[in-house]
Design a protein around this motif. Sequence first.
Motif, PDB file in Angstrom:
ATOM      1  N   GLN A 230       0.829  -1.212   0.000  1.00  0.00           N
ATOM      2  CA  GLN A 230       0.000   0.000   0.000  1.00  0.00           C
ATOM      3  C   GLN A 230       0.862   1.260   0.000  1.00  0.00           C
ATOM      4  O   GLN A 230       0.524   2.257  -0.653  1.00  0.00           O
ATOM      5  CB  GLN A 230      -0.919  -0.013   1.224  1.00  0.00           C
ATOM      6  CG  GLN A 230      -1.980  -1.099   1.185  1.00  0.00           C
ATOM      7  CD  GLN A 230      -2.802  -1.122   2.465  1.00  0.00           C
ATOM      8  OE1 GLN A 230      -3.582  -0.215   2.718  1.00  0.00           O
ATOM      9  NE2 GLN A 230      -2.620  -2.151   3.269  1.00  0.00           N
ATOM     10  N   ILE A 231       1.973   1.218   0.732  1.00  0.00           N
ATOM     11  CA  ILE A 231       2.883   2.374   0.761  1.00  0.00           C
ATOM     12  C   ILE A 231       3.483   2.595  -0.625  1.00  0.00           C
ATOM     13  O   ILE A 231       3.575   3.722  -1.113  1.00  0.00           O
ATOM     14  CB  ILE A 231       3.991   2.166   1.820  1.00  0.00           C
ATOM     15  CG1 ILE A 231       3.394   2.281   3.221  1.00  0.00           C
ATOM     16  CG2 ILE A 231       5.110   3.190   1.639  1.00  0.00           C
ATOM     17  CD1 ILE A 231       4.362   1.944   4.344  1.00  0.00           C
ATOM     18  N   PHE A 273       6.785   9.059   7.553  1.00  0.00           N
ATOM     19  CA  PHE A 273       7.124   8.119   8.619  1.00  0.00           C
ATOM     20  C   PHE A 273       7.436   8.852   9.919  1.00  0.00           C
ATOM     21  O   PHE A 273       6.981   8.449  10.993  1.00  0.00           O
ATOM     22  CB  PHE A 273       8.312   7.246   8.212  1.00  0.00           C
ATOM     23  CG  PHE A 273       8.582   6.112   9.173  1.00  0.00           C
ATOM     24  CD1 PHE A 273       7.869   4.931   9.083  1.00  0.00           C
ATOM     25  CD2 PHE A 273       9.541   6.240  10.174  1.00  0.00           C
ATOM     26  CE1 PHE A 273       8.100   3.890   9.978  1.00  0.00           C
ATOM     27  CE2 PHE A 273       9.776   5.209  11.062  1.00  0.00           C
ATOM     28  CZ  PHE A 273       9.053   4.028  10.964  1.00  0.00           C
ATOM     29  N   ASP A 274       8.210   9.927   9.828  1.00  0.00           N
ATOM     30  CA  ASP A 274       8.581  10.679  11.043  1.00  0.00           C
ATOM     31  C   ASP A 274       7.366  11.345  11.687  1.00  0.00           C
ATOM     32  O   ASP A 274       7.210  11.319  12.912  1.00  0.00           O
ATOM     33  CB  ASP A 274       9.623  11.751  10.707  1.00  0.00           C
ATOM     34  CG  ASP A 274      11.026  11.185  10.569  1.00  0.00           C
ATOM     35  OD1 ASP A 274      11.266  10.071  11.061  1.00  0.00           O
ATOM     36  OD2 ASP A 274      11.879  11.867   9.975  1.00  0.00           O
ATOM     37  N   LEU A 275       6.534  11.956  10.870  1.00  0.00           N
ATOM     38  CA  LEU A 275       5.354  12.633  11.421  1.00  0.00           C
ATOM     39  C   LEU A 275       4.428  11.613  12.076  1.00  0.00           C
ATOM     40  O   LEU A 275       3.859  11.868  13.141  1.00  0.00           O
ATOM     41  CB  LEU A 275       4.626  13.408  10.322  1.00  0.00           C
ATOM     42  CG  LEU A 275       3.457  14.293  10.765  1.00  0.00           C
ATOM     43  CD1 LEU A 275       3.864  15.242  11.884  1.00  0.00           C
ATOM     44  CD2 LEU A 275       2.896  15.082   9.579  1.00  0.00           C
ATOM     45  N   ALA A 276       4.289  10.447  11.461  1.00  0.00           N
ATOM     46  CA  ALA A 276       3.475   9.387  12.064  1.00  0.00           C
ATOM     47  C   ALA A 276       4.069   8.927  13.386  1.00  0.00           C
ATOM     48  O   ALA A 276       3.342   8.590  14.326  1.00  0.00           O
ATOM     49  CB  ALA A 276       3.360   8.204  11.101  1.00  0.00           C
ATOM     50  N   CYS A 277       5.392   8.939  13.482  1.00  0.00           N
ATOM     51  CA  CYS A 277       6.075   8.502  14.706  1.00  0.00           C
ATOM     52  C   CYS A 277       5.705   9.384  15.893  1.00  0.00           C
ATOM     53  O   CYS A 277       5.394   8.885  16.976  1.00  0.00           O
ATOM     54  CB  CYS A 277       7.583   8.522  14.470  1.00  0.00           C
ATOM     55  SG  CYS A 277       8.544   7.654  15.720  1.00  0.00           S
ATOM     56  N   ILE A 278       5.704  10.706  15.699  1.00  0.00           N
ATOM     57  CA  ILE A 278       5.367  11.610  16.803  1.00  0.00           C
ATOM     58  C   ILE A 278       3.866  11.601  17.067  1.00  0.00           C
ATOM     59  O   ILE A 278       3.414  11.696  18.209  1.00  0.00           O
ATOM     60  CB  ILE A 278       5.901  13.050  16.538  1.00  0.00           C
ATOM     61  CG1 ILE A 278       5.816  13.917  17.791  1.00  0.00           C
ATOM     62  CG2 ILE A 278       5.192  13.712  15.373  1.00  0.00           C
ATOM     63  CD1 ILE A 278       6.778  13.533  18.884  1.00  0.00           C
ATOM     64  N   PHE A 326      -2.990  18.369   1.133  1.00  0.00           N
ATOM     65  CA  PHE A 326      -3.354  17.939   2.488  1.00  0.00           C
ATOM     66  C   PHE A 326      -3.856  16.490   2.476  1.00  0.00           C
ATOM     67  O   PHE A 326      -3.451  15.675   3.314  1.00  0.00           O
ATOM     68  CB  PHE A 326      -4.426  18.873   3.055  1.00  0.00           C
ATOM     69  CG  PHE A 326      -4.982  18.437   4.379  1.00  0.00           C
ATOM     70  CD1 PHE A 326      -4.261  18.586   5.550  1.00  0.00           C
ATOM     71  CD2 PHE A 326      -6.248  17.863   4.446  1.00  0.00           C
ATOM     72  CE1 PHE A 326      -4.770  18.173   6.776  1.00  0.00           C
ATOM     73  CE2 PHE A 326      -6.771  17.451   5.673  1.00  0.00           C
ATOM     74  CZ  PHE A 326      -6.030  17.597   6.828  1.00  0.00           C
ATOM     75  N   VAL A 327      -4.696  16.157   1.516  1.00  0.00           N
ATOM     76  CA  VAL A 327      -5.250  14.803   1.428  1.00  0.00           C
ATOM     77  C   VAL A 327      -4.144  13.788   1.172  1.00  0.00           C
ATOM     78  O   VAL A 327      -4.131  12.699   1.763  1.00  0.00           O
ATOM     79  CB  VAL A 327      -6.328  14.726   0.327  1.00  0.00           C
ATOM     80  CG1 VAL A 327      -6.760  13.273   0.095  1.00  0.00           C
ATOM     81  CG2 VAL A 327      -7.528  15.584   0.700  1.00  0.00           C
ATOM     82  N   LYS A 328      -3.191  14.127   0.308  1.00  0.00           N
ATOM     83  CA  LYS A 328      -2.065  13.230   0.008  1.00  0.00           C
ATOM     84  C   LYS A 328      -1.252  12.957   1.276  1.00  0.00           C
ATOM     85  O   LYS A 328      -0.924  11.809   1.583  1.00  0.00           O
ATOM     86  CB  LYS A 328      -1.186  13.886  -1.057  1.00  0.00           C
ATOM     87  CG  LYS A 328       0.042  13.094  -1.455  1.00  0.00           C
ATOM     88  CD  LYS A 328      -0.269  11.969  -2.376  1.00  0.00           C
ATOM     89  CE  LYS A 328       1.029  11.361  -2.930  1.00  0.00           C
ATOM     90  NZ  LYS A 328       0.780  10.120  -3.679  1.00  0.00           N
ATOM     91  N   HIS A 329      -0.940  14.010   2.017  1.00  0.00           N
ATOM     92  CA  HIS A 329      -0.214  13.843   3.272  1.00  0.00           C
ATOM     93  C   HIS A 329      -1.009  12.993   4.265  1.00  0.00           C
ATOM     94  O   HIS A 329      -0.451  12.127   4.946  1.00  0.00           O
ATOM     95  CB  HIS A 329       0.086  15.213   3.904  1.00  0.00           C
ATOM     96  CG  HIS A 329       1.294  15.889   3.350  1.00  0.00           C
ATOM     97  ND1 HIS A 329       1.253  16.661   2.213  1.00  0.00           N
ATOM     98  CD2 HIS A 329       2.585  15.910   3.774  1.00  0.00           C
ATOM     99  CE1 HIS A 329       2.462  17.142   1.959  1.00  0.00           C
ATOM    100  NE2 HIS A 329       3.293  16.702   2.900  1.00  0.00           N
ATOM    101  N   LEU A 330      -2.290  13.253   4.335  1.00  0.00           N
ATOM    102  CA  LEU A 330      -3.146  12.551   5.293  1.00  0.00           C
ATOM    103  C   LEU A 330      -3.168  11.049   4.997  1.00  0.00           C
ATOM    104  O   LEU A 330      -3.063  10.217   5.915  1.00  0.00           O
ATOM    105  CB  LEU A 330      -4.560  13.120   5.229  1.00  0.00           C
ATOM    106  CG  LEU A 330      -5.422  13.030   6.495  1.00  0.00           C
ATOM    107  CD1 LEU A 330      -4.743  13.699   7.677  1.00  0.00           C
ATOM    108  CD2 LEU A 330      -6.791  13.663   6.237  1.00  0.00           C
ATOM    109  N   LEU A 335      -1.187   5.385   6.651  1.00  0.00           N
ATOM    110  CA  LEU A 335      -0.433   4.163   6.375  1.00  0.00           C
ATOM    111  C   LEU A 335       0.843   4.094   7.206  1.00  0.00           C
ATOM    112  O   LEU A 335       1.242   3.024   7.676  1.00  0.00           O
ATOM    113  CB  LEU A 335      -0.082   4.104   4.887  1.00  0.00           C
ATOM    114  CG  LEU A 335      -1.037   3.318   3.995  1.00  0.00           C
ATOM    115  CD1 LEU A 335      -0.565   3.339   2.548  1.00  0.00           C
ATOM    116  CD2 LEU A 335      -1.169   1.877   4.476  1.00  0.00           C
ATOM    117  N   MET A 336       1.479   5.239   7.397  1.00  0.00           N
ATOM    118  CA  MET A 336       2.730   5.261   8.152  1.00  0.00           C
ATOM    119  C   MET A 336       2.506   4.983   9.647  1.00  0.00           C
ATOM    120  O   MET A 336       3.414   4.526  10.332  1.00  0.00           O
ATOM    121  CB  MET A 336       3.445   6.592   7.958  1.00  0.00           C
ATOM    122  CG  MET A 336       4.033   6.750   6.577  1.00  0.00           C
ATOM    123  SD  MET A 336       5.211   5.429   6.187  1.00  0.00           S
ATOM    124  CE  MET A 336       5.509   5.775   4.465  1.00  0.00           C
TER     125      MET A 336
END
Length: 375
Positions: A230-231, A273-278, A326-330, A335-336
């Motif tokens: 998916q990623i 990945f980093d933003l999902a981590c925090i 915004f939608v792309k980032h979201l 997934l991350m």
Amino acid sequence: MDNSKTMFEKIAKDWTKISQDELVRGLTPDNIEKRCLELCQTYIGGSWVNAKTLDEISVKRISGGFTNQLYHVQLGKSVVRVHNDVYPNEPSDVAIKFYQEKHMKNYNSDDDERFNDMIILTIMSQKELGPIVYGIFSDGFIQGYYEHEQFRAKHQENPNLCQKVIRLLAQINHLNVPIRKDSNLLFTDMKGMIEFAYKHCKVNELAEKLDLKNLKQVNVLAEYQSVMSQISALNAPIVFCHNDFRGSNLLVTKNENILACDLEYCGYGTRGFDLACIIKEWGKKDLFHNPNENLKDDVIEKLVKLYIEEIDKLVPGYSKQPENSFVKHLNEIRLMLLANNLFFISLMMKQQSSIVSSISFDPKIQMVCIGTSLT
């Protein structure tokens, strides 16, 4: 009471009893004071050279996380101070980190294990995104010592600090670092850790024995392959990643600057990945606290908007590009968040010994934690 729940509560209780300075790895070498003094005299010079005996410095073991050893080294007040040509604001306190074996292989087999670390440390220090680095040697480095707090729930409630931490992340993700960019070694090693666990750590046997329904029903390797597929389909950009961008690796200094530390797992990887981590630990009061799930969607949207705003400042027009919407980032973040969870599950699955000496390793308890994480 359910047996797995009892075991999970036990490990949660054990961890809450541990102080920050007990989170250490390996034994302290007998000659550590001598080694630290020699390193400071070599790499900092100046007043440190005037320390003639080990009594003129103090060396204290502090938490270096789960990978390395870290020591707070202080030059005694009785030592005569002289002008330092290289460091006019010469430090009297430094932190010296000594490398231990990495928990995961995030480097190319053709490179030295710590080759990338030297490059990344230098750039992060000179860009003032991480602690100042005074010296890099074969088995570690000397950096500035900062009175600080780790970035936790109380700091997340401060709008100014919240913006600063996202600004820091945006700056890190948009660094141009001269290291390999041809593969995401973090994701590659996750697969290897999961395969190792199923082969050597009796995952299926313990799942049956402990009646861990999640672990019996979910094949972690198949879950990994599904998430990676998916990623890949997202076709998200590759950026420079910290890969462990969470509160314990973010130093909030007394003047409310925020610095990123523990850089040994940095590398190029998929955006988000980093933003999902925090985000994954947002609102957590401790390692085992699960904040209100209803809060998470609000947090994701708020932090994604902040992230895009901060990158727009670095790269004007960034948000106007379709691939940066915004939608792309979201979609990437959602997934991350799964990828982050799989990362920590894979680390736990392959573990065969304790990483903190004050807590003994129990494979049953380890599997209970993994089963609890598969929700």
